[in-house]
Design a protein around this motif. Structure first.
Motif, PDB file in Angstrom:
ATOM      1  N   ASN A 163      19.722  32.807 -23.973  1.00 36.76           N
ATOM      2  CA  ASN A 163      19.437  31.372 -24.011  1.00 36.76           C
ATOM      3  C   ASN A 163      19.829  30.698 -25.313  1.00 36.76           C
ATOM      4  N   GLU A 164      19.977  31.446 -26.388  1.00 38.11           N
ATOM      5  CA  GLU A 164      20.247  30.864 -27.703  1.00 38.11           C
ATOM      6  C   GLU A 164      21.599  31.323 -28.217  1.00 38.11           C
ATOM      7  N   ASP A 165      21.987  30.754 -29.361  1.00 37.23           N
ATOM      8  CA  ASP A 165      23.209  31.180 -30.040  1.00 37.23           C
ATOM      9  C   ASP A 165      22.963  32.571 -30.609  1.00 37.23           C
ATOM     10  N   PRO A 166      23.697  33.584 -30.149  1.00 38.41           N
ATOM     11  CA  PRO A 166      23.428  34.957 -30.606  1.00 38.41           C
ATOM     12  C   PRO A 166      23.614  35.136 -32.109  1.00 38.41           C
ATOM     13  N   GLN A 167      24.601  34.474 -32.703  1.00 41.28           N
ATOM     14  CA  GLN A 167      24.833  34.636 -34.134  1.00 41.28           C
ATOM     15  C   GLN A 167      23.657  34.097 -34.943  1.00 41.28           C
ATOM     16  N   GLU A 168      23.171  32.931 -34.560  1.00 44.61           N
ATOM     17  CA  GLU A 168      22.049  32.340 -35.276  1.00 44.61           C
ATOM     18  C   GLU A 168      20.772  33.153 -35.084  1.00 44.61           C
ATOM     19  N   LEU A 169      20.566  33.646 -33.893  1.00 50.49           N
ATOM     20  CA  LEU A 169      19.389  34.468 -33.604  1.00 50.49           C
ATOM     21  C   LEU A 169      19.404  35.743 -34.439  1.00 50.49           C
ATOM     22  N   MET A 170      20.536  36.422 -34.507  1.00 51.41           N
ATOM     23  CA  MET A 170      20.624  37.656 -35.296  1.00 51.41           C
ATOM     24  C   MET A 170      20.494  37.369 -36.787  1.00 51.41           C
TER      25      MET A 170
END
Length: 73
Positions: free
Chosen positions: A42-49
């Motif tokens: 659901n979210e931006d994977p780069q920002e989440l990581m």
């Protein structure tokens, strides 16, 4: 602020290994791994990581140091 990049993740059994530019950054296990896999859809994977690894504070540190409240520290 620049968008985070260079993050990748791999699912290994029940664990999720997050890497940054090919180097291991963190390993998620159990509920945290399951929640991560759900959120990554659901979210931006780069920002989440970047948030998970603590590698998200880039760009404004120098400006904050010059703020009147922080002078003399």
């Amino acid at each position: 602020m620049a968008n985070p990049d260079g993050f990748d993740y791999a699912v290994r059994g029940e664990d999720v290994v997050v890497t940054h530019h090919g180097r291991p950054a963190t390993t998620l296990r159990g509920r945290r791994a399951a929640a991560f896999l759900e959120d990554v859809r659901n979210e931006d994977p780069q920002e989440l990581m970047a948030r998970l690894t603590g590698n998200y504070r880039r760009g404004n540190e120098r400006q904050a140091r010059q703020h009147p409240r922080n002078r003399g520290r």
